[in-house]
Design a protein around this motif. Structure first.
Motif, mmCIF file in Angstrom:
data_model
loop_
_atom_site.group_PDB
_atom_site.id
_atom_site.type_symbol
_atom_site.label_atom_id
_atom_site.label_comp_id
_atom_site.label_asym_id
_atom_site.label_seq_id
_atom_site.Cartn_x
_atom_site.Cartn_y
_atom_site.Cartn_z
ATOM 1 N N ASP A 189 -3.230 17.270 -4.537
ATOM 2 C CA ASP A 189 -3.024 18.033 -3.300
ATOM 3 C C ASP A 189 -1.918 19.062 -3.483
ATOM 4 O O ASP A 189 -1.920 20.113 -2.853
ATOM 5 C CB ASP A 189 -2.666 17.085 -2.150
ATOM 6 N N LEU A 190 -0.973 18.751 -4.347
ATOM 7 C CA LEU A 190 0.125 19.656 -4.670
ATOM 8 C C LEU A 190 0.485 19.426 -6.124
ATOM 9 O O LEU A 190 0.511 18.291 -6.596
ATOM 10 C CB LEU A 190 1.345 19.375 -3.780
ATOM 11 N N PHE A 191 0.749 20.510 -6.838
ATOM 12 C CA PHE A 191 1.163 20.394 -8.229
ATOM 13 C C PHE A 191 2.434 21.207 -8.425
ATOM 14 O O PHE A 191 2.480 22.390 -8.071
ATOM 15 C CB PHE A 191 0.078 20.901 -9.183
ATOM 16 N N VAL A 192 3.449 20.559 -8.980
ATOM 17 C CA VAL A 192 4.741 21.213 -9.189
ATOM 18 C C VAL A 192 4.960 21.405 -10.684
ATOM 19 O O VAL A 192 4.933 20.446 -11.455
ATOM 20 C CB VAL A 192 5.888 20.379 -8.592
ATOM 21 N N GLY A 215 -8.734 7.339 -7.931
ATOM 22 C CA GLY A 215 -9.093 6.609 -6.718
ATOM 23 C C GLY A 215 -8.085 6.704 -5.593
ATOM 24 O O GLY A 215 -8.021 5.818 -4.731
ATOM 25 N N VAL A 216 -7.284 7.767 -5.560
ATOM 26 C CA VAL A 216 -6.334 7.947 -4.459
ATOM 27 C C VAL A 216 -7.127 8.298 -3.199
ATOM 28 O O VAL A 216 -7.881 9.282 -3.186
ATOM 29 C CB VAL A 216 -5.317 9.055 -4.770
ATOM 30 N N VAL A 232 0.854 -1.182 0.000
ATOM 31 C CA VAL A 232 0.000 0.000 0.000
ATOM 32 C C VAL A 232 0.893 1.237 0.000
ATOM 33 O O VAL A 232 1.768 1.385 0.855
ATOM 34 C CB VAL A 232 -0.923 0.016 1.239
ATOM 35 N N PHE A 233 0.689 2.121 -0.970
ATOM 36 C CA PHE A 233 1.493 3.331 -1.068
ATOM 37 C C PHE A 233 0.901 4.438 -0.205
ATOM 38 O O PHE A 233 -0.315 4.629 -0.171
ATOM 39 C CB PHE A 233 1.564 3.818 -2.524
ATOM 40 N N VAL A 264 -3.924 10.217 1.575
ATOM 41 C CA VAL A 264 -2.736 9.842 0.805
ATOM 42 C C VAL A 264 -2.407 11.008 -0.125
ATOM 43 O O VAL A 264 -3.148 11.285 -1.066
ATOM 44 C CB VAL A 264 -2.970 8.559 -0.022
ATOM 45 N N PRO A 265 -1.326 11.729 0.139
ATOM 46 C CA PRO A 265 -1.003 12.889 -0.697
ATOM 47 C C PRO A 265 -0.833 12.506 -2.165
ATOM 48 O O PRO A 265 -0.155 11.530 -2.484
ATOM 49 C CB PRO A 265 0.319 13.398 -0.098
#
Length: 232
Positions: free
Chosen positions: A66-69, A41-42, A26-27, A46-47
């Motif tokens: 949740d975050l985009f780089v 389906g994250v 599980v990640f 779970v970030p």
């Protein structure tokens, strides 16, 4: 790293559950390069982090991350509270200054688009030795730039490219076209860390200045101080 080649078909939507099943674990973090698809389906908690290296050219959808780089501090995503900018970098293993002789004046490795080819021809027709190549990577890419005093950088969208960092650490004085806002944000100043140009005459003037070993070595030394810590 986990032996996952492709746990979904070309037309299937990849899912968090499929990746976990394929890996047998599980990640607790999902990081993906955001192109045509996204991991679906994250679970909450779970970030889910997306990376878009070409947000100066592509309109990435930040929904669900949740975050985009982004690879650039402007373009799609800029202004979103979840958006961050990495900035360009280089790989110490493949981009380094070998300290040898540099018999070639200017190098340009990459797709020879018409703008790039035209500027290379302008240099060659005015007495500068120029080497161009397409498709070179890793050691071959590094070897070519280690033959050159200067590197010609012509971008697709006026952006700060990875090769600015790569060529600097390969020991080349960078000749960069146009006004590049990200260069300032990155800490690079025209005349101090690279030589900018805005037309044929300006390019020829910059290249002529770059033939001075004293000027070139000073610019490269200062540029390496800025770029050096920016490794992948």
């Amino acid at each position: 790293e986990y032996g996952i080649e492709r746990p979904f078909g070309r037309d299937e939507q990849p899912t968090y559950a499929a990746f976990c099943a394929e890996a047998g674990q599980v990640f607790d973090l999902v990081v993906q390069c955001a192109y045509a698809w996204r991991v679906d389906g994250v679970p909450d908690g779970v970030p889910h982090v997306g990376y878009g290296p070409e947000n100066h050219l592509l309109d990435y959808d930040l929904t669900g991350f949740d975050l985009f780089v982004g690879g650039h501090s402007w373009g799609s995503g800029h202004g979103n509270r979840r958006f961050r900018w990495f900035g360009p970098a280089y790989d110490e293993e493949w981009h380094f200054d070998g300290g040898g002789e540099r018999p070639v004046d200017v190098a340009m490795v990459g797709s020879l688009t018409r703008p790039r080819a035209r500027l290379c021809n302008v240099l060659a027709e005015n007495g500068f030795s120029v080497i161009t190549a397409e498709g070179l990577v890793w050691g071959a890419y590094n070897a070519v730039y280690n033959l050159a005093k200067m590197a010609l950088v012509v971008t697709a969208a006026g952006d700060l490219t990875q090769r600015v960092c790569e060529n600097t650490m390969q020991g080349c004085l960078v000749l960069m076209e146009g006004v590049v806002p990200d260069a300032v944000r990155f800490g690079l100043v025209d005349g101090e860390h690279y030589l900018g140009f805005g037309g044929d005459a300006s390019l020829l003037e910059a290249a002529e200045r770059g033939l001075s070993a004293e000027l070139r070595e000073g610019v490269v030394r200062r540029a390496k101080e800025i770029v050096g810590p920016r490794t992948w």
